[in-house]
Design a protein around this motif. Sequence first.
Motif, PDB file in Angstrom:
ATOM      1  N   PHE A 148       5.626 -14.221   7.297  1.00  0.00           N
ATOM      2  CA  PHE A 148       5.063 -13.623   6.134  1.00  0.00           C
ATOM      3  C   PHE A 148       5.762 -13.906   4.894  1.00  0.00           C
ATOM      4  CE2 PHE A 148       3.604  -9.371   8.790  1.00  0.00           C
ATOM      5  CZ  PHE A 148       2.367 -10.211   8.946  1.00  0.00           C
ATOM      6  N   ASP A 149       5.074 -13.648   3.882  1.00  0.00           N
ATOM      7  CA  ASP A 149       5.573 -13.751   2.389  1.00  0.00           C
ATOM      8  C   ASP A 149       5.253 -12.434   1.758  1.00  0.00           C
ATOM      9  OD1 ASP A 149       6.848 -16.512   2.825  1.00  0.00           O
ATOM     10  OD2 ASP A 149       4.856 -17.030   2.670  1.00  0.00           O
ATOM     11  N   ALA A 150       6.042 -11.857   0.773  1.00  0.00           N
ATOM     12  CA  ALA A 150       5.769 -10.884   0.146  1.00  0.00           C
ATOM     13  C   ALA A 150       6.573 -10.838  -1.388  1.00  0.00           C
ATOM     14  CB  ALA A 150       5.898  -9.562   0.622  1.00  0.00           C
ATOM     15  N   ASP A 151       5.723 -10.483  -2.474  1.00  0.00           N
ATOM     16  CA  ASP A 151       6.361 -10.322  -3.781  1.00  0.00           C
ATOM     17  C   ASP A 151       6.436  -8.903  -4.187  1.00  0.00           C
ATOM     18  OD1 ASP A 151       6.576 -13.179  -4.212  1.00  0.00           O
ATOM     19  OD2 ASP A 151       4.327 -13.421  -4.617  1.00  0.00           O
ATOM     20  N   VAL A 152       7.629  -8.310  -4.200  1.00  0.00           N
ATOM     21  CA  VAL A 152       7.838  -6.957  -4.579  1.00  0.00           C
ATOM     22  C   VAL A 152       8.483  -6.939  -5.768  1.00  0.00           C
ATOM     23  CG1 VAL A 152       8.834  -4.782  -3.644  1.00  0.00           C
ATOM     24  CG2 VAL A 152       7.959  -6.842  -2.040  1.00  0.00           C
ATOM     25  N   LEU A 153       7.916  -5.961  -6.781  1.00  0.00           N
ATOM     26  CA  LEU A 153       8.771  -5.817  -7.892  1.00  0.00           C
ATOM     27  C   LEU A 153      10.112  -5.114  -7.730  1.00  0.00           C
ATOM     28  CD1 LEU A 153       5.950  -3.967  -9.881  1.00  0.00           C
ATOM     29  CD2 LEU A 153       7.066  -6.130 -10.418  1.00  0.00           C
ATOM     30  N   GLY A 154      11.109  -5.659  -8.402  1.00  0.00           N
ATOM     31  CA  GLY A 154      12.443  -5.339  -8.494  1.00  0.00           C
ATOM     32  C   GLY A 154      12.725  -3.810  -8.191  1.00  0.00           C
ATOM     33  N   GLU A 155      12.039  -3.030  -9.022  1.00  0.00           N
ATOM     34  CA  GLU A 155      12.406  -1.696  -9.026  1.00  0.00           C
ATOM     35  C   GLU A 155      11.868  -1.072  -7.940  1.00  0.00           C
ATOM     36  OE1 GLU A 155       9.145  -1.883 -12.617  1.00  0.00           O
ATOM     37  OE2 GLU A 155      10.618  -3.374 -11.246  1.00  0.00           O
ATOM     38  N   ASN A 156      10.843  -1.570  -7.042  1.00  0.00           N
ATOM     39  CA  ASN A 156      10.334  -1.030  -5.912  1.00  0.00           C
ATOM     40  C   ASN A 156      11.276  -1.064  -4.614  1.00  0.00           C
ATOM     41  OD1 ASN A 156       8.603  -0.023  -3.959  1.00  0.00           O
ATOM     42  ND2 ASN A 156       7.063  -1.648  -4.000  1.00  0.00           N
ATOM     43  N   ARG A 157      12.533  -0.450  -4.817  1.00  0.00           N
ATOM     44  CA  ARG A 157      13.642  -0.565  -3.991  1.00  0.00           C
ATOM     45  C   ARG A 157      12.947  -0.116  -2.534  1.00  0.00           C
ATOM     46  NH1 ARG A 157      15.851   1.030  -8.726  1.00  0.00           N
ATOM     47  NH2 ARG A 157      17.594  -0.421  -9.547  1.00  0.00           N
ATOM     48  N   GLN A 158      12.471   0.883  -2.445  1.00  0.00           N
ATOM     49  CA  GLN A 158      11.985   1.656  -1.178  1.00  0.00           C
ATOM     50  C   GLN A 158      11.048   0.388  -0.551  1.00  0.00           C
ATOM     51  OE1 GLN A 158       9.598   5.037  -1.509  1.00  0.00           O
ATOM     52  NE2 GLN A 158      10.124   5.550   0.619  1.00  0.00           N
ATOM     53  N   MET A 159      10.217  -0.512  -0.760  1.00  0.00           N
ATOM     54  CA  MET A 159       9.491  -1.253  -0.211  1.00  0.00           C
ATOM     55  C   MET A 159      10.512  -2.583   0.189  1.00  0.00           C
ATOM     56  SD  MET A 159       6.462  -1.711   1.037  1.00  0.00           S
ATOM     57  CE  MET A 159       6.591  -2.877   2.627  1.00  0.00           C
ATOM     58  N   ILE A 160      11.177  -3.088  -0.762  1.00  0.00           N
ATOM     59  CA  ILE A 160      12.131  -3.997  -0.326  1.00  0.00           C
ATOM     60  C   ILE A 160      13.146  -3.622   0.714  1.00  0.00           C
ATOM     61  CG2 ILE A 160      14.367  -5.393  -1.264  1.00  0.00           C
ATOM     62  CD1 ILE A 160      13.148  -5.299  -3.955  1.00  0.00           C
ATOM     63  N   ARG A 161      13.590  -2.452   0.711  1.00  0.00           N
ATOM     64  CA  ARG A 161      14.344  -1.994   1.854  1.00  0.00           C
ATOM     65  C   ARG A 161      13.463  -1.841   3.000  1.00  0.00           C
ATOM     66  NH1 ARG A 161      18.645  -2.777   3.166  1.00  0.00           N
ATOM     67  NH2 ARG A 161      19.175  -2.510   1.099  1.00  0.00           N
ATOM     68  N   VAL A 162      12.312  -1.701   3.184  1.00  0.00           N
ATOM     69  CA  VAL A 162      11.535  -1.730   4.500  1.00  0.00           C
ATOM     70  C   VAL A 162      11.502  -2.992   4.967  1.00  0.00           C
ATOM     71  CG1 VAL A 162       9.039  -1.707   5.525  1.00  0.00           C
ATOM     72  CG2 VAL A 162       9.958   0.170   3.997  1.00  0.00           C
ATOM     73  N   PHE A 163      11.358  -4.095   4.294  1.00  0.00           N
ATOM     74  CA  PHE A 163      11.362  -5.555   4.623  1.00  0.00           C
ATOM     75  C   PHE A 163      12.918  -6.014   5.203  1.00  0.00           C
ATOM     76  CE2 PHE A 163       7.621  -5.918   1.895  1.00  0.00           C
ATOM     77  CZ  PHE A 163       6.638  -6.493   2.735  1.00  0.00           C
TER      78      PHE A 163
END
Length: 449
Positions: A148-163
Amino acid sequence: MSAAPLPPPGGDDTPLAYPAEWEADVILTDGGTAHIRPILPTDGPLLRGFWTRLSPQSIYFRFFTARRAVSDADIHQMTVVDQRTRGAIVAMIGDDLVAVAHWEGTVARPTEAEVAFLVEDAQQGRGLGSVLLEHLAAAAWDRGIRRFDADVLGENRQMIRVFLDAGYTVARAWDSGAVRLSFEITPTEQSVTVMRAREHRAEAASIGRLLHPRSIAVIGAARAAGSLGNSVLRHLLTGGFDGPVYPVNPAAAAAGTAVASIRAYGGIEEVPRPIDLAVVCVPPAGRVGCYSQSGPFGGAILQAAAARGVGLSVFVSAGDRADVSGNDLLQYWEEDPETDAVIMHLETFGNPRKFARLARRLGRRKPIVTVYSGRSALDDALLRQAGVIGVDRISQAFDVALLLTSQPLPAGSRVAVIGASRALVRLTARAADAAGLIAEEVLLPGGSG
């Protein structure tokens, strides 16, 4: 919560057969439940309603731009997928679609896919992102995708933490305010450990709702002093419970009378507010644990138990996809010394993989008999693999459970059929033969045809 925008559809969008095996009931971090299933082409109206409940920030995090409305083209792109190169699952709570997760692959790189998630604001913080990632990875793995590859905005910390917290080895690369996260979705010891730990915490929270209810209904709350239902009701009223208690007694409700000076209700559906816990006054305690996904079916189980004089160690009628699932009870019964056999009525397995794993483990020590509505060949195969005995009627379930708990396991396949009626003995022996047993017919002296 989100990841980068999905690219336009490409490749063959001809769908495969509906992957029903991807459906699962899941428990969230606060003990609530959701239903995960593959997206459907008919989900457009649900997605439009979902869109109206999203905040501008959630939309921006998902699409990397501000958007006011969802277009017909957006709906088509999200709902019309082949579940092969392009796939999607949704989370349902009641009749509402509350989250969606996609993967987008290419024909040129069939083992890699871009992923994107979007969760309704009111449902964020309940663990839906982690649950969706687990199930999306399992579905994509079934289709041959391995990364899987995902591009996430830096301020979207909640989604980054999920990964990052999912237990995979995640590579990170920053570019223009966004981070690209890449990871293999092959199950690892760490990812399995993370999943099991999340399930354990969620199930503990679910049982917490049962043990610390905000409102209680007593079904079968009788007016007669000293009766089981009346005693349960009075103990709740005098024992310090500070929430509302509702007696359910159809006869008292029809007569307009009260139980313990409290208005009686004819059925659980008449109670004016949601019920966290229903106490069902059942026959004397015994060694059989029962679970039903249907209220009326649960009532039929209680009637069958009362008619046979069978006591129950535990009875739970949870309703379809309620906070306490059949899988929760399987784990409870594994450690319950008061339960020797289990009878379950199921309309759906919820999470089939988990059901099979838990049932196989419990079944090594305690027999599990399942009354499953409308079983298919696939359902029968799952029950056999899990070591569960599937029957079609409640009477059969009690027959099997009582036989297995009251008699030692036979040493072989030979049985004797004894009776005073030659016709009944022969009929029973033929049924035993059909089941692979070696039956010997014994007609009692004085027996007749």
